[in-house]
Write a protein that holds these residues in place. Structure first.
Motif, mmCIF file in Angstrom:
data_model
loop_
_atom_site.group_PDB
_atom_site.id
_atom_site.type_symbol
_atom_site.label_atom_id
_atom_site.label_comp_id
_atom_site.label_asym_id
_atom_site.label_seq_id
_atom_site.Cartn_x
_atom_site.Cartn_y
_atom_site.Cartn_z
ATOM 1 N N TRP A 177 -6.082 6.713 13.760
ATOM 2 C CA TRP A 177 -6.855 5.852 12.863
ATOM 3 C C TRP A 177 -8.355 6.097 13.022
ATOM 4 N N LYS A 178 -8.803 6.363 14.255
ATOM 5 C CA LYS A 178 -10.225 6.664 14.452
ATOM 6 C C LYS A 178 -10.613 7.923 13.686
ATOM 7 N N LYS A 179 -9.789 8.965 13.796
ATOM 8 C CA LYS A 179 -10.087 10.209 13.087
ATOM 9 C C LYS A 179 -10.002 10.014 11.576
ATOM 10 N N LYS A 180 -9.048 9.194 11.147
ATOM 11 C CA LYS A 180 -8.924 8.936 9.702
ATOM 12 C C LYS A 180 -10.156 8.201 9.189
ATOM 13 N N ALA A 181 -10.639 7.218 9.936
ATOM 14 C CA ALA A 181 -11.850 6.505 9.531
ATOM 15 C C ALA A 181 -13.039 7.462 9.480
ATOM 16 N N ASP A 182 -13.174 8.308 10.497
ATOM 17 C CA ASP A 182 -14.264 9.285 10.504
ATOM 18 C C ASP A 182 -14.186 10.183 9.269
ATOM 19 N N GLU A 183 -12.974 10.593 8.910
ATOM 20 C CA GLU A 183 -12.785 11.455 7.741
ATOM 21 C C GLU A 183 -13.192 10.741 6.458
ATOM 22 N N ILE A 184 -12.777 9.491 6.326
ATOM 23 C CA ILE A 184 -13.101 8.725 5.117
ATOM 24 C C ILE A 184 -14.614 8.649 4.927
ATOM 25 N N ALA A 211 0.796 -1.222 0.000
ATOM 26 C CA ALA A 211 0.000 0.000 0.000
ATOM 27 C C ALA A 211 0.834 1.280 0.000
ATOM 28 N N ASN A 212 0.187 2.336 -0.497
ATOM 29 C CA ASN A 212 0.742 3.678 -0.484
ATOM 30 C C ASN A 212 -0.163 4.534 0.408
ATOM 31 N N ALA A 213 0.410 5.104 1.465
ATOM 32 C CA ALA A 213 -0.382 5.868 2.429
ATOM 33 C C ALA A 213 -1.042 7.089 1.812
ATOM 34 N N GLN A 214 -0.541 7.561 0.664
ATOM 35 C CA GLN A 214 -1.096 8.767 0.049
ATOM 36 C C GLN A 214 -2.571 8.627 -0.292
ATOM 37 N N VAL A 215 -3.026 7.405 -0.514
ATOM 38 C CA VAL A 215 -4.423 7.222 -0.890
ATOM 39 C C VAL A 215 -5.357 7.593 0.255
ATOM 40 N N LEU A 216 -4.829 7.703 1.460
ATOM 41 C CA LEU A 216 -5.637 8.075 2.618
ATOM 42 C C LEU A 216 -5.636 9.579 2.875
ATOM 43 N N THR A 217 -4.973 10.347 2.017
ATOM 44 C CA THR A 217 -4.964 11.804 2.181
ATOM 45 C C THR A 217 -6.221 12.409 1.565
ATOM 46 N N TYR A 258 -13.373 -0.235 -1.080
ATOM 47 C CA TYR A 258 -12.447 -0.527 0.016
ATOM 48 C C TYR A 258 -11.077 0.018 -0.374
ATOM 49 N N LEU A 259 -10.239 0.263 0.614
ATOM 50 C CA LEU A 259 -8.871 0.714 0.367
ATOM 51 C C LEU A 259 -7.886 -0.142 1.149
ATOM 52 N N THR A 260 -6.666 -0.190 0.653
ATOM 53 C CA THR A 260 -5.605 -0.851 1.397
ATOM 54 C C THR A 260 -4.993 0.162 2.356
ATOM 55 N N ALA A 261 -4.862 -0.252 3.606
ATOM 56 C CA ALA A 261 -4.318 0.628 4.640
ATOM 57 C C ALA A 261 -2.856 0.283 4.878
ATOM 58 N N ARG A 262 -1.967 1.240 4.646
ATOM 59 C CA ARG A 262 -0.556 1.035 4.963
ATOM 60 C C ARG A 262 -0.383 1.219 6.466
ATOM 61 N N PHE A 263 0.184 0.208 7.107
ATOM 62 C CA PHE A 263 0.208 0.202 8.563
ATOM 63 C C PHE A 263 1.017 1.363 9.138
ATOM 64 N N SER A 264 1.985 1.830 8.372
ATOM 65 C CA SER A 264 2.836 2.923 8.846
ATOM 66 C C SER A 264 2.293 4.298 8.471
ATOM 67 N N ALA A 265 1.057 4.372 8.010
ATOM 68 C CA ALA A 265 0.470 5.656 7.603
ATOM 69 C C ALA A 265 0.502 6.717 8.706
ATOM 70 N N PRO A 266 0.290 6.381 9.990
ATOM 71 C CA PRO A 266 0.353 7.429 11.026
ATOM 72 C C PRO A 266 1.699 8.148 11.066
ATOM 73 N N ILE A 267 2.752 7.449 10.663
ATOM 74 C CA ILE A 267 4.076 8.071 10.606
ATOM 75 C C ILE A 267 4.232 8.840 9.301
ATOM 76 N N GLU A 268 3.873 8.205 8.188
ATOM 77 C CA GLU A 268 4.168 8.738 6.859
ATOM 78 C C GLU A 268 3.307 9.944 6.492
ATOM 79 N N ILE A 269 2.045 9.945 6.893
ATOM 80 C CA ILE A 269 1.179 11.091 6.554
ATOM 81 C C ILE A 269 0.575 11.734 7.794
ATOM 82 N N GLY A 270 0.818 11.126 8.953
ATOM 83 C CA GLY A 270 0.204 11.646 10.171
ATOM 84 C C GLY A 270 1.141 12.379 11.098
#
Length: 717
Positions: free
Chosen positions: A284-291, A228-234, A256-268
């Protein structure tokens, strides 16, 4: 000359199967029914349409029905508000139509659930009607496609009483598509998703993709690569994903999307991705709410973690349940799910790779949240042409397990080899785990009936790209189609699926169906024979996986080499996974262990998967193992030649464009089957020290020639 030209034109017009085709329409070809008697019958049975539609899904279903019937029957069906004559087609739910409410019993509707449908013949005001009904508009959509299919394949509409409901809840395609539009292990062009032009430009192809999936009951799509690429969660990309979701929504397809486990570091901006860290969990809770603000019906996350270099909970001393549950908790308020892949192995673990997923996940049974499915590949290695069923099936009774099949032909000749994969899927689904005694098939594990699970699913790694015909090889479409059919009904038969697909995709000519179905049903076994017969596996080229590479060794990871798996030596060949070897068989239930442990009862198609066998071992055929290996490799080539001969006989029965394309691809398959045969036999001959029997062709080149072949820019990497 003018008379000849006119005659030719009339012939072509009267034979639409001979007109130019590019394969774009897939199996949704609504050409006019050619059998005049059949057409006359259908026209008498379908004379007017009553279809009240207010939701987006119902309107999509009505549009599909009108277009389909117009093409198939050759006229535009008049729309009415009530039944006025025999031959009315009445479509709706019991809440949208009083007539339907009277015709469909509550007991039947209850059985249909939220996605099932009913096709029924009946009478309204003394008039003969055909009814398509369901509890929901999504069920109606599936019913509409089912009715159109019946006409496409020339099935009767008389005395209808068809109840259908999906066996699995989540039926999803996994796209291994990257944000730069390359597709990992994709062989049909670039990604469909034009991220640069989204969200403002919606390619019409997105709608046709949704129609095709809905027609076979697929209700979800994972848009992005499991690597996964964390950018898709931006925000930038979530707006683009939301645009796609808006196209798919009317067709009942969740994104559905693939979640990169290190996204909190890479984009957060966090310093850790530890799933037990409070800040990480909140992120992750806030990211889910945003999605969900962008995509209210977002399906959830697919996760590849701590596998092949991907980050995961084990980076922080946590386990897979810790990681999955963190994401599940974030999604739970929105009714989203987590599909956590069990494809894990570690080169640094001194253990048979086939055992590692079981070893990591079996102890976690019962520790996952209720909105988590563990997604398990059909076999324990990696989508090989043939694998025994994964030992995790049946081994985690407290955890929902989803099946993961590969539709893209990473190990089966890419998109130039004809390999109909439904027999492979069926082989796995029918395998008996003995988890609850005899009859505990893999199908019953994943459909929830064995352990009373409500969250169930099947995923298929997609073979779709932006090639005009979607899948590269015209017959590659059959694997997409078959996956959808088996995800809906894991008990369906691959022969029947093949026949339906051929009728819908090409034509209804009996002689063509018989020949092409024969080709399809032998094709996967042919690939097994000329690539990995008798239980051999992982013999392909390094990294790109194109062509044979049984000599691959001395790479950074032992489990990415071929010699790790075949273990050929002067004594024999094969991986000993019995009680005297890696003990991988201990992960199966008793009756399975007993059958495979004993070399005399082990099915020969799995012999070298479970046993290291002497070159002189006597096979059931009376041949030695070496002779049988030579026989199988040559049989694979012969089967491709049979397919070529059968296809040549179809000239004039199918359109020229697709006929010529398939013919060319079969020629490539023949050439590459011989390459596989010659390279593998020459390599293994070094160890067997035995001659290739005289009745078989001599290899075209030396072993050194095959070993020195190099390939640049191979698709799919």
């Amino acid at each position: 000359m003018k008379k000849l030209t006119l005659s030719l034109l009339l012939f072509v017009l009267l034979c639409p199967w001979l007109q130019a085709e590019d394969g774009y329409r897939l199996w949704l070809r609504y050409d006019k029914v050619q059998d005049e008697q059949q057409l006359k019958t259908y026209r008498s049975q379908v004379r007017e349409l009553i279809f009240p539609a207010t939701s987006q899904t119902a309107m999509a279903a009505r549009e599909e029905l009108k277009e389909g019937l117009s093409g198939l029957l050759g006229f535009t069906l008049p729309e009415k508000s009530s039944v006025t004559q025999d031959g009315a087609l009445l479509v709706g739910t019991p809440t949208s139509s009083r007539a339907i409410a009277r015709l469909a019993s509550n007991e039947t509707l209850k059985k249909l659930g939220p996605e099932g449908y009913l096709l029924k013949s009946g009478k309204v005001n003394g008039k003969n009607v055909t009814v398509v009904t369901a509890n929901t508009d999504q069920g109606l959509l599936y019913g509409v496609f089912a009715l159109l299919k019946r006409i496409q394949i020339h099935q009767s509409l008389s005395s209808l009483s068809v109840e259908e409901t999906p066996a699995l809840k989540v039926r999803v395609l996994n796209h291994w598509d990257n944000l730069d539009r390359t597709v990992e292990r994709g062989y049909a062009g670039f990604s469909l998703w034009d991220w640069h032009r989204l969200p403002d430009y919606l390619d019409p192809r997105y709608k046709d993709y949704a129609r095709a999936n809905a027609s076979i009951g697929i209700n979800g799509t994972v848009l992005t690569n499991v690597n996964a690429n964390a950018q898709v969660l931006t925000k930038e990309y979530l707006q683009k994903v939301a645009a796609l979701a808006s196209v798919f929504r009317p067709y009942g397809i969740k994104v559905y999307l693939t979640a990169r486990f290190s996204a909190p570091i890479e984009i957060g901006g966090l310093k850790t991705a530890d799933p037990l860290n409070a800040e990480v969990r909140l992120w992750w809770k806030k990211k889910a709410d945003e999605i969900y603000t962008y995509i209210p019906d977002f399906g959830g996350f697919l996760v590849k973690a701590n596998s092949e270099g991907q980050p995961g909970p084990q980076n922080y001393g946590r386990n897979h349940a810790d990681g999955a549950n963190m994401l599940a908790d974030a999604l739970a308020p929105h009714k989203g799910i987590v599909m956590w892949r069990a494809f894990v192995y570690d080169n640094n673990v001194p253990e048979d790779r086939a055992k590692q997923a079981y070893n990591e996940f079996k102890p976690l049974d019962g520790q996952f949240r209720e909105n988590v499915m563990v997604q398990v590949k059909n076999g324990a290695i990696d989508f090989q042409p043939r694998e025994p069923f994964h030992p995790l099936f049946g081994a985690m009774p407290k955890t929902p397990l989803a099946m993961e099949f590969q539709i893209t032909q990473e190990y089966l000749g890419f998109a130039t080899h004809l390999a109909y994969l439904a027999p492979m899927y069926e082989e796995t689904l029918k395998s008996d785990t003995y988890a609850r005694g005899k009859g505990s098939t893999v199908a019953k594990v994943i459909d929830g009936s064995l352990e009373d699970k409500s969250l169930t699913g099947m995923a298929g790694v997609a073979n779709i790209g932006n090639d005009i015909n979607w899948t590269g090889h015209p017959f590659g479409q059959s694997n997409w189609y078959a996956f959808g059919r088996l995800a809906w009904d894991p008990e369906a038969k691959s022969e029947d699926i093949a026949a339906d697909w051929l009728r819908m995709t090409f034509n209804n000519q009996a002689s063509f169906i018989k020949a092409a179905q024969s080709m399809m049903m032998m094709s996967r076994e042919a690939v097994v024979n000329y690539m990995t017969p008798l239980g051999l596996h992982h013999l392909m080229g390094w990294s790109h996986h194109y062509g044979p590479g049984p000599w691959i060794k001395d790479k950074p990871r032992a489990d990415w080499t071929s010699v790790y798996y075949h273990k050929a030596d002067s004594f024999g060949i094969g991986f000993n996974r019995t009680s005297t070897g890696s003990k991988a068989l201990s992960q199966y239930f008793g009756p399975v262990q007993e059958k495979f442990e004993n070399i005399s009862t082990c099915p020969e198609e799995f012999l070298l998967w479970f046993h290291h066998v002497s070159w002189d071992h006597k096979m059931k055929s009376g041949r030695t193992l070496w002779e049988e290996l030579c026989f199988k490799y040559n049989q694979g080539v012969n089967q491709v030649e049979q397919m070529q001969a059968l296809w040549t006989q179809q000239q004039g029965k199918v359109d020229k464009t697709r006929y010529e394309q398939v013919k060319s691809f079969l020629a490539i398959q023949n050439k590459e089957a011989k390459w596989w045969r010659d390279a593998c036999l020459l390599y293994f001959q070094q160890f067997s020290k035995r001659p290739i029997p005289a009745q078989y062709p001599k290899p075209a080149h030396t072993l050194e020639y095959y070993q020195n072949l190099e390939f640049q820019f191979v698709p799919g990497i």
